[in-house]
Scaffold this motif. Structure first.
Motif, short mmCIF file in Angstrom:
data_model
loop_
_atom_site.label_atom_id
_atom_site.label_comp_id
_atom_site.label_asym_id
_atom_site.label_seq_id
_atom_site.Cartn_x
_atom_site.Cartn_y
_atom_site.Cartn_z
N THR A 84 0.75 -1.33 -0.06
CA THR A 84 0.08 -0.15 -0.04
C THR A 84 0.80 1.13 -0.04
O THR A 84 0.53 2.10 -0.72
N MET A 85 1.95 1.28 0.89
CA MET A 85 2.79 2.45 0.79
C MET A 85 3.60 2.65 -0.51
O MET A 85 3.48 3.89 -0.89
N HIS A 86 3.73 1.49 -1.13
CA HIS A 86 4.56 1.77 -2.47
C HIS A 86 3.52 2.24 -3.66
O HIS A 86 3.72 3.13 -4.46
N GLY B 90 4.29 6.55 -0.75
CA GLY B 90 4.63 7.20 0.48
C GLY B 90 5.89 6.81 1.06
O GLY B 90 6.47 5.59 0.47
N GLY C 262 5.99 6.15 4.37
CA GLY C 262 5.64 5.31 5.50
C GLY C 262 4.05 5.26 5.72
O GLY C 262 3.42 6.15 4.87
N LEU C 263 3.81 4.38 6.47
CA LEU C 263 2.61 4.02 6.73
C LEU C 263 2.24 3.35 7.88
O LEU C 263 2.81 2.40 8.35
N TYR D 6 8.28 1.67 6.83
CA TYR D 6 8.84 3.01 6.42
C TYR D 6 9.78 2.59 5.40
O TYR D 6 10.16 1.26 5.28
N SER E 198 14.70 1.36 5.41
CA SER E 198 13.52 0.79 5.27
C SER E 198 13.25 -0.34 6.51
O SER E 198 14.20 -0.98 6.99
N GLU F 232 5.10 9.06 11.64
CA GLU F 232 4.19 7.63 11.68
C GLU F 232 4.12 7.41 13.21
O GLU F 232 3.01 6.85 13.48
#
Length: 190
Positions: free
Chosen positions: A38-40, A44, A46-47, A61, A72, A142
């Motif tokens: 989802t982050m990619h 973003g 971070g999530l 992250y 990461s 975050e």
């Protein structure tokens, strides 16, 4: 894995403190993999779990610094120690921050320059990361999500007023509002 919908400002999941994780199991590993996807997709850096409607103390992250070093990871049940933030007005260029839960907008926010993250991996191993600059900002951003805060909750008055106006214009501020990375877009990027 799967891309998950991201909750938007006003959803109760974003404004409640998250609970500690007690089981380092397959369900947690699937959630983390979905959060990374989802982050990619958003995209973003971070999530946090509350952003996808999961009230647990977890964030992922991934950030590439100016030296092309990729930072990461996954922070489960994190504790964050920060240096005192500077007492100054936010710089519109250097301190500009965005949030996937307030998509398409950026506002300046003063953050601490240094942070120490202590957390557990998805398999329950403890780790520690000393961060400065943007990585420290990402950790603070975050971590705020895990305590029920969005960065717009911390803005100086004039920026908070502008963010409030945007939220009202877009009818944000209630439960169930979300967007889907890869499907929905926001002017100015997320």
């Amino acid at each position: 894995m799967a891309v998950l919908p991201i909750r938007i400002f006003g959803d109760p999941a974003l404004h409640s403190p998250a609970l500690p994780i007690t089981a380092f199991d397959d369900d947690l590993r699937v959630l983390v993999a979905d959060m990374v996807d989802t982050m990619h997709a958003a995209p973003g850096v971070g999530l946090a779990a509350p952003q996808v409607g999961v009230g647990l103390r977890l964030f992922v992250y991934e950030y590439t610094d100016t030296d092309d070093v990729v930072h990461s990871g996954t922070a489960v049940n994190p504790v964050l120690l920060v240096s005192p933030p500077p007492v100054e007005e936010a710089d519109e260029d250097l301190d500009s921050e965005g949030c996937l839960s307030f998509p398409g907008e950026r506002f300046p926010l003063v953050r601490s320059a240094d942070a120490l993250l202590r957390a557990f991996t998805v398999t329950g191993e403890p780790f520690e990361v000393a961060a400065s600059g943007w990585l420290a900002r990402i950790f603070q951003h975050e971590y705020d999500h895990l305590d029920g805060y969005l960065y717009v909750d911390r803005l100086e008055f004039s920026y908070a007023k502008a963010a409030g106006k945007i939220a009202r214009k877009r009818s944000w501020g209630g439960p169930g509002q979300k967007w889907m990375p890869g499907v929905d877009t926001f002017e100015g990027g997320a």
